[in-house]
Design an enzyme around this catalytic site. Structure first.
Site, PDB file in Angstrom:
ATOM      1  N   LEU A   2       3.157   5.663   4.357  1.00 63.96           N
ATOM      2  CA  LEU A   2       3.622   6.641   3.375  1.00 63.96           C
ATOM      3  C   LEU A   2       2.528   7.582   2.890  1.00 63.96           C
ATOM      4  CD1 LEU A   2       5.936   4.380   1.160  1.00 63.96           C
ATOM      5  CD2 LEU A   2       6.616   5.985   2.961  1.00 63.96           C
ATOM      6  N   GLY A   3       1.284   7.120   2.918  1.00 66.84           N
ATOM      7  CA  GLY A   3       0.223   7.994   2.428  1.00 66.84           C
ATOM      8  C   GLY A   3      -1.032   7.227   2.086  1.00 66.84           C
ATOM      9  N   GLY A   5      -3.935   6.555  -1.038  1.00 68.75           N
ATOM     10  CA  GLY A   5      -4.239   6.667  -2.457  1.00 68.75           C
ATOM     11  C   GLY A   5      -5.734   6.701  -2.680  1.00 68.75           C
ATOM     12  N   SER A   6      -6.159   6.499  -3.934  1.00 69.97           N
ATOM     13  CA  SER A   6      -7.579   6.577  -4.259  1.00 69.97           C
ATOM     14  C   SER A   6      -8.394   5.517  -3.527  1.00 69.97           C
ATOM     15  CB  SER A   6      -7.772   6.408  -5.777  1.00 69.97           C
ATOM     16  OG  SER A   6      -7.121   7.430  -6.473  1.00 69.97           O
ATOM     17  N   PHE A   7      -7.837   4.301  -3.399  1.00 64.99           N
ATOM     18  CA  PHE A   7      -8.619   3.206  -2.835  1.00 64.99           C
ATOM     19  C   PHE A   7      -7.898   2.441  -1.729  1.00 64.99           C
ATOM     20  CE2 PHE A   7      -9.940   3.628  -7.346  1.00 64.99           C
ATOM     21  CZ  PHE A   7     -11.217   4.109  -7.116  1.00 64.99           C
ATOM     22  N   GLY A   8      -6.839   2.983  -1.174  1.00 65.08           N
ATOM     23  CA  GLY A   8      -6.140   2.271  -0.113  1.00 65.08           C
ATOM     24  C   GLY A   8      -5.041   3.126   0.487  1.00 65.08           C
ATOM     25  N   VAL A  10      -0.769   3.340   1.734  1.00 66.79           N
ATOM     26  CA  VAL A  10       0.532   2.889   1.248  1.00 66.79           C
ATOM     27  C   VAL A  10       1.525   2.852   2.406  1.00 66.79           C
ATOM     28  CG1 VAL A  10       2.370   3.281  -0.432  1.00 66.79           C
ATOM     29  CG2 VAL A  10       0.023   3.983  -0.972  1.00 66.79           C
ATOM     30  N   LYS A  25       0.926  -0.750  -1.636  1.00 70.72           N
ATOM     31  CA  LYS A  25      -0.435  -0.218  -1.561  1.00 70.72           C
ATOM     32  C   LYS A  25      -1.344  -1.342  -1.088  1.00 70.72           C
ATOM     33  CE  LYS A  25      -3.713   2.660  -4.107  1.00 70.72           C
ATOM     34  NZ  LYS A  25      -3.935   3.432  -5.354  1.00 70.72           N
ATOM     35  N   ASP A 119      -6.513  11.905 -12.875  1.00 72.68           N
ATOM     36  CA  ASP A 119      -6.392  12.584 -11.576  1.00 72.68           C
ATOM     37  C   ASP A 119      -5.017  13.233 -11.465  1.00 72.68           C
ATOM     38  OD1 ASP A 119      -7.323  13.533  -9.173  1.00 72.68           O
ATOM     39  OD2 ASP A 119      -6.890  11.707  -8.043  1.00 72.68           O
ATOM     40  N   LYS A 121      -2.511  15.868 -10.614  1.00 69.10           N
ATOM     41  CA  LYS A 121      -2.389  16.971  -9.662  1.00 69.10           C
ATOM     42  C   LYS A 121      -1.080  16.789  -8.904  1.00 69.10           C
ATOM     43  CE  LYS A 121      -5.231  14.498  -6.226  1.00 69.10           C
ATOM     44  NZ  LYS A 121      -6.425  14.587  -5.351  1.00 69.10           N
ATOM     45  N   THR A 154     -10.248  15.195  -9.442  1.00 66.71           N
ATOM     46  CA  THR A 154     -10.258  16.325  -8.516  1.00 66.71           C
ATOM     47  C   THR A 154     -10.888  17.533  -9.201  1.00 66.71           C
ATOM     48  OG1 THR A 154      -8.237  15.471  -7.485  1.00 66.71           O
ATOM     49  CG2 THR A 154      -8.804  17.787  -7.058  1.00 66.71           C
TER      50      THR A 154
END
Length: 239
Positions: A2-3, A5-8, A10, A25, A119, A121, A154
Site C-alpha cells: 500500500l505504501g 511510512g516514516s519507518f516502515g 504498509v 505497517k 508531518d 502534508k 517535511t
C-alpha cells in the site's frame, strides 16, 4: 503493497478475527534498532492507541515476532489527498474548505491531548470511500505540552520557528495547515526548493500570491502563515 511510512512499509491484509481488510505497517526490528528509531515506533503505536477521531486513522492492534513489529490499522481503500490534488491539478475555493475543515478538526483533537503530528502534508492524508479524510503516519508524532526542538517532518511545511530551530509547539501545526490549504488551492506548496532562499522566505512569511485568490482565502493564508506567533491564527486566545 500500500505504501511507505516514516519507518516502515504498509501492506494490505485480512484480519483473522473480524475478516475485515486491514492495513499492516511492518517495521524490521533490526532496522529500527540500527537507525535508533525505536522510541519513535513505540511512540507512534502508543499515540495511535489513545487517538480516536473520525478524521484520524483507527488503530486496531500491535504485535511483534522475532523479525518485525506490526501495527494494524483500519484499511482506507482510496488514494491519498496528494494523489487527488496532483491528478486534478488543484481544488477550487468552493471545494478546498471541505478537506481543510476536516484537517482542522483532526489537529484540534490531537492538540487537546497535547499531541503534535509534526508531518502534516497531503501525502499523509488518506481519502475514504465516502470522501472524508483520515490523517495517518504518526511516525514523528509526539506529546508536547509546551515546546520541542527536534527537527523533523517535511521542510516545505516547516514553520519559521521550526526551521530556525528555536523551539516550537502547537502553533507550528497551524502554519502547516496554511501551507496545506495553499497547496489544495494551487496544486503545489508555497515554499519549494529546500535551499537557503526557501528557508529565508519561510522565516519572512513570503509566499507567491495568486491573482485568482479571493480576499477571504488571502486572509486565511496570511493569518495561518504569519511568522509572528502572537498573530498566527490557531495560536490566539480564541483560536
Amino acid at each position: 503493497f500500500l505504501g511507505v511510512g516514516s519507518f516502515g512499509h504498509v501492506v494490505l491484509s485480512n484480519n483473522a478475527k473480524t475478516q475485515e481488510l486491514v492495513a499492516v505497517k511492518i517495521l524490521k526490528r533490526a532496522h529500527i534498532v540500527k537507525t535508533q528509531t525505536v522510541k519513535y515506533v513505540i511512540r507512534e503505536k502508543s499515540l495511535l492507541e489513545i487517538s480516536s477521531h473520525a478524521f484520524i486513522v483507527r488503530f486496531i492492534e500491535g504485535f511483534k515476532d522475532n523479525a518485525n513489529l506490526y501495527i494494524i490499522l483500519e484499511y482506507v481503500p482510496c488514494a491519498t489527498l496528494y494523489s487527488l490534488i496532483h491528478r486534478i491539478g488543484s481544488l477550487s475555493e468552493k471545494h478546498a474548505p471541505f478537506y481543510a475543515a476536516q484537517i482542522v478538526l483532526g489537529i484540534e483533537y490531537l492538540h487537546t491531548k497535547d499531541i503534535l503530528h509534526r508531518d502534516l502534508k497531503p501525502e499523509n492524508i488518506l481519502l475514504s470511500e465516502d470522501g472524508y479524510i483520515k490523517l495517518t503516519d504518526f511516525g514523528f508524532a509526539k506529546i508536547v505540552s509546551t515546546r520541542t526542538y527536534t527537527l523533523c517532518g517535511t521542510p516545505e511545511y516547516f514553520a519559521p520557528e521550526v526551521c530556525s530551530q528555536r523551539g516550537y509547539g502547537k502553533a507550528a501545526e497551524w502554519w502547516s495547515i496554511g501551507v496545506f490549504i495553499y497547496e489544495l488551492c494551487t496544486g503545489s506548496p508555497p515554499y519549494i526548493g529546500r535551499n537557503p532562499d526557501m528557508y529565508l522566505r519561510i522565516r519572512l512569511g513570503q509566499y507567491p500570491d495568486r491573482a485568482n485568490f479571493s480576499d477571504d482565502l488571502r486572509s486565511i493564508l496570511s493569518g495561518l502563515m504569519n511568522p509572528d506567533l502572537t498573530k498566527r491564527l490557531g495560536n490566539l486566545v480564541k483560536g
